[in-house]
Design an enzyme around this catalytic site. Structure first.
Site, short mmCIF file in Angstrom:
data_model
loop_
_atom_site.label_atom_id
_atom_site.label_comp_id
_atom_site.label_asym_id
_atom_site.label_seq_id
_atom_site.Cartn_x
_atom_site.Cartn_y
_atom_site.Cartn_z
N GLU A 5 -7.18 3.88 30.84
CA GLU A 5 -6.75 4.82 29.79
C GLU A 5 -6.07 6.04 30.38
OE1 GLU A 5 -6.56 3.86 26.88
OE2 GLU A 5 -7.82 2.09 27.13
N LYS B 92 3.52 1.28 -4.94
CA LYS B 92 4.43 0.67 -5.91
C LYS B 92 3.75 0.52 -7.27
CE LYS B 92 5.21 -2.85 -3.15
NZ LYS B 92 4.53 -2.34 -1.92
N THR B 93 2.53 0.00 -7.23
CA THR B 93 1.80 -0.16 -8.48
C THR B 93 1.56 1.19 -9.14
OG1 THR B 93 0.67 -1.97 -7.39
CG2 THR B 93 -0.24 -1.25 -9.48
N GLY C 91 0.78 -1.24 0.00
CA GLY C 91 0.00 0.00 0.00
C GLY C 91 0.80 1.28 0.00
P1 ADP Z 1 1.27 -1.18 -3.54
O1 ADP Z 1 1.39 -1.59 -4.97
O2 ADP Z 1 2.54 -0.58 -3.00
O3 ADP Z 1 0.73 -2.23 -2.63
P2 ADP Z 1 -0.65 0.62 -4.61
O4 ADP Z 1 0.18 1.35 -5.59
O5 ADP Z 1 -1.54 -0.43 -5.15
O6 ADP Z 1 0.24 0.02 -3.45
O7 ADP Z 1 -1.50 1.69 -3.78
C1 ADP Z 1 -2.81 1.45 -3.40
C2 ADP Z 1 -3.57 2.76 -3.29
O8 ADP Z 1 -3.06 3.54 -2.22
C3 ADP Z 1 -3.43 3.61 -4.51
O9 ADP Z 1 -4.44 3.33 -5.42
C4 ADP Z 1 -3.56 5.02 -3.95
O10 ADP Z 1 -4.90 5.40 -3.87
C5 ADP Z 1 -3.02 4.92 -2.57
N1 ADP Z 1 -1.62 5.37 -2.46
C6 ADP Z 1 -0.58 4.61 -2.03
N2 ADP Z 1 0.55 5.32 -2.02
C7 ADP Z 1 0.25 6.55 -2.47
C8 ADP Z 1 1.01 7.74 -2.69
N3 ADP Z 1 2.32 7.79 -2.44
N4 ADP Z 1 0.37 8.83 -3.16
C9 ADP Z 1 -0.95 8.78 -3.40
N5 ADP Z 1 -1.72 7.70 -3.22
C10 ADP Z 1 -1.15 6.59 -2.75
ZN ZN Z 2 -3.99 -0.26 27.60
#
Ligand code: ADP
Ligand code: ZN
Length: 614
Positions: free
Chosen positions: A428, A212-213, A209
């Site tokens: 807490e 990378k993609t 997340g």
């Molecule tokens: P990974 O391939 O690293 O698991 P993704 O590229 O699929 O992550 O990212 C998933 C989603 O998270 C993207 O569609 C986007 O909405 C959000 N996201 C992740 N990193 C960023 C970033 N650096 N800037 C903006 N959006 C991001």
């Molecule tokens: Zn606690």
């Protein structure tokens, strides 16, 4: 960006189809078949039909007589009697003597129905299934099975208009690294003139997340070249050899479309270290070998750039990362404070923010969140606004959505008993007060005792002022003390312990262990690494590397460390018992209090002035 992926149906779907067809066959076709078969009649009926001249064809054999009526539509049979004049009577009734009625009509028919038809159905189904499977697996592979099939694979995605670098916030180092690729794709002569060749493969490494993609797509978008994407897991198929042929196919297509970007997600699924064990995963190894061969096969500078993503780089086969293959590694780390704010801003473009919204605060609250989680937070906030019938997203929406992502939704109907609510309030406040009393701990943002769907009965949201890259020994110790403080408060006030501290215990132990085994913060072991992190981006699993004797010592030291901090927390709380009671009562009544409200009461009390630093 167009993404056409054929929806996947699990294999069970096909088995179910076969089962249903079989059932239908038994229920419908078989009875029909029996109807179409010969009707058995008694000899008298046969004789009567002869008299009425109602016999069409007749065949007399050793032990049965098969005959039809005049219309030759119905087939009958009867037994053989000692009937001397039968032949003559039949002749007179102008029946046609025929041999092989039984074979020409009924048996052939039934042979067709029982023998051929099921075969045809199965063959048809098999064809259909294999076609569906091939489609899922991607196109041309079908040819390798000699079953025909579709010509082009659908899995490879081609981008028309795309994501750009501005859409990916933060990650400046990664972008810089990739910018060179974009430049090369725009202007290859510049590089070939000097004799420089671009790396064929780049490995994007980082936790899930982090974009990378997105980065891979952005490279294609910036360079205006086609984008082929496939996930590593799609290569690994049921049949040995399918994955390899898929790799061939992918590269064939890519070379045709060069210059282009090929993106392989989750490369670790095929690129895992080959362990050479008997009974290893043949399919995966063949696929990997094919990938290596393809990468060696094409010369550099032919315009095909392969980007691959993984979050377990340590598990990759060294052959994959050697020069000439995926030799450049681009780290895509979790965003820092500025990065988080930038990502929030990018995603906030899509929504209407009210004037009071402060994304900087949100970025601070969401420490440790990935880009995908941040995107999710913005969306949660927008959903909350809609739920409340508003068109603008407020700061309250954003804050609540951070908590939803961290701790789950509020459990509206969870009923805590009065007693339990008091215990949770003390627990807490214990955390918060010890954090505040120890100078180095981050201040508290919010304390709440509203139960959450994650199972937390309440929690204290601490906020780091800025990014912290180094932690001193003292800071880590204070952190452990803060974690033990919830339980300490229960002990100080009620003299008993509850189950509510299991998560605190886990975290405190983790920190204490790391201090001793990895950070060299213990005199006895000095700077010896006793543990290595094996899974850096996915939870950070560790493996011990020491003798059983040392392991025991480590355990003892961990216990001693946590115990000392627990003791410290308990002392801090019992020394400030009056303040603790006051704060807990306040929280009990309000259920949720902010960091400011909390600090106001603490400051009124004046303990902080008495302390060394604040
Ligand atoms: P990974 O391939 O690293 O698991 P993704 O590229 O699929 O992550 O990212 C998933 C989603 O998270 C993207 O569609 C986007 O909405 C959000 N996201 C992740 N990193 C960023 C970033 N650096 N800037 C903006 N959006 C991001
Ligand atoms: Zn606690």
């Amino acid at each position: 960006m167009k993404e056409v992926k054929s929806p996947k149906k699990p294999l069970i779907y096909y088995y179910a189809t076969v089962l249903i067809v079989l059932l239908l066959f038994n229920l419908i076709i078989t009875p029909m078949l029996q109807e179409a078969q010969v009707t058995e009649v008694d000899y008298g009926t046969f004789m009567r039909m002869i008299e009425e001249k109602d016999i069409g064809l007749v065949e007399i054999s050793q032990n049965q007589i098969v005959f039809t009526d005049k219309s030759k539509e119905n087939l009958y049979k009867t037994g053989v009697m000692n009937d001397m004049t039968l032949t003559e009577r039949l002749y007179e009734s102008s029946a046609v003597f025929s041999s092989g009625i039984s074979e020409t009509t009924s048996p052939l028919m039934s042979f067709f129905l029982t023998g051929i038809l099921p075969l045809l159905i199965f063959f048809g189904l098999g064809q259909y299934m294999s076609k569906r499977l091939m489609e899922q697996m991607g196109g041309k592979d079908a040819l390798t099975f000699g079953m025909g099939g579709s010509k082009t694979g659908k899995i490879y995605v081609q981008s028309t208009e795309g994501i750009h670098f501005d859409d990916v916030a933060g990650e400046d180092e990664a972008k810089e690294s990739l910018q060179e690729i974009v430049d090369y794709l725009h202007n290859p002569e510049k590089y070939t003139e000097v004799g420089a060749s671009m790396p064929k493969g780049l490995l994007l490494v980082g936790p899930p997340g982090t974009g990378k993609t997105m980065l891979a797509k952005a490279v294609a978008g910036e360079a205006h070249v086609p984008f082929f994407s496939i996930s590593g897991s799609e290569f690994v198929q049921m049949f040995v050899g399918m994955g390899a042929s898929k790799v061939r196919d992918l590269f064939a297509q890519a070379k045709e479309k060069a210059p282009c970007i090929v993106f392989i997600d989750e490369i670790d699924t095929i690129g895992k270290k080959r362990d050479g064990q008997l009974g290893g995963n043949d399919e995966r190894e063949q696929t990997l070998n094919q990938l290596l061969t393809e990468m060696d096969g094409f010369e550099g500078n032919n315009g095909v750039i392969i980007l691959a993503a993984t979050n377990r780089p340590e598990s990759l086969d060294p052959a994959l990362t050697r020069p000439g293959r995926f030799d450049r590694r681009v780290p895509v780390e979790l965003p820092d404070l500025a990065g988080r704010e930038a990502i929030l801003k990018v995603h906030a473009r899509k929504i209407h923010l009210s004037d009071d919204a402060n994304l900087h605060t949100i970025a601070r609250m969401a420490s440790g969140a990935s880009g995908a989680e941040l995107a999710n937070m913005i969306n949660e906030a927008a959903l909350r606004a809609v739920r409340n019938g508003r068109t603008v997203v407020t700061q309250a929406d954003l804050e609540e959505s951070v908590e939803v992502v961290i701790a789950g939704y509020q459990k509206k109907n969870a009923v805590l008993s009065d007693e339990e609510k008091h215990v949770v309030a003390y627990h807490e406040i214990g955390h918060a007060l010890v954090a505040a009393l120890q100078s180095h701990s981050a201040p508290v943002q919010k304390i709440t005792i509203i139960p959450r769907t994650s199972g937390a009965l309440g929690y204290t949201l601490q906020v780091e002022q800025g990014d912290k890259y180094l932690m001193s020994k003292e800071e880590l110790e204070n952190k452990i003390a803060t974690l033990t403080a919830g339980r300490s408060a229960e002990e100080v006030v009620y003299g008993m312990v509850s189950t509510g501290a299991s998560n605190d215990i886990e975290q405190a132990t983790k920190i204490a262990r790391a201090m001793i085994t990895r950070y060299g913060m213990n005199d006895a072991f000095d700077m010896v690494a006793l543990e290595t992190v094996t899974n850096q981006y996915l939870g950070g699993d560790t493996s011990l590397a020491c003798s059983p004797q040392t392991q025991r010592e480590i355990d003892e030291k961990v216990v001693a460390l946590v115990k000392a901090q627990h003791e410290k927390a308990r002392k801090l709380l019992s020394d400030n018992r009056a303040l603790l009671d006051k704060l807990a009562q306040f929280l009990y009544e309000k259920e949720t209090i902010t960091g400011e409200e909390f600090m106001k009461i603490v400051e009124e009390d004046g303990v902080l002035q008495k302390g060394e630093h604040c």
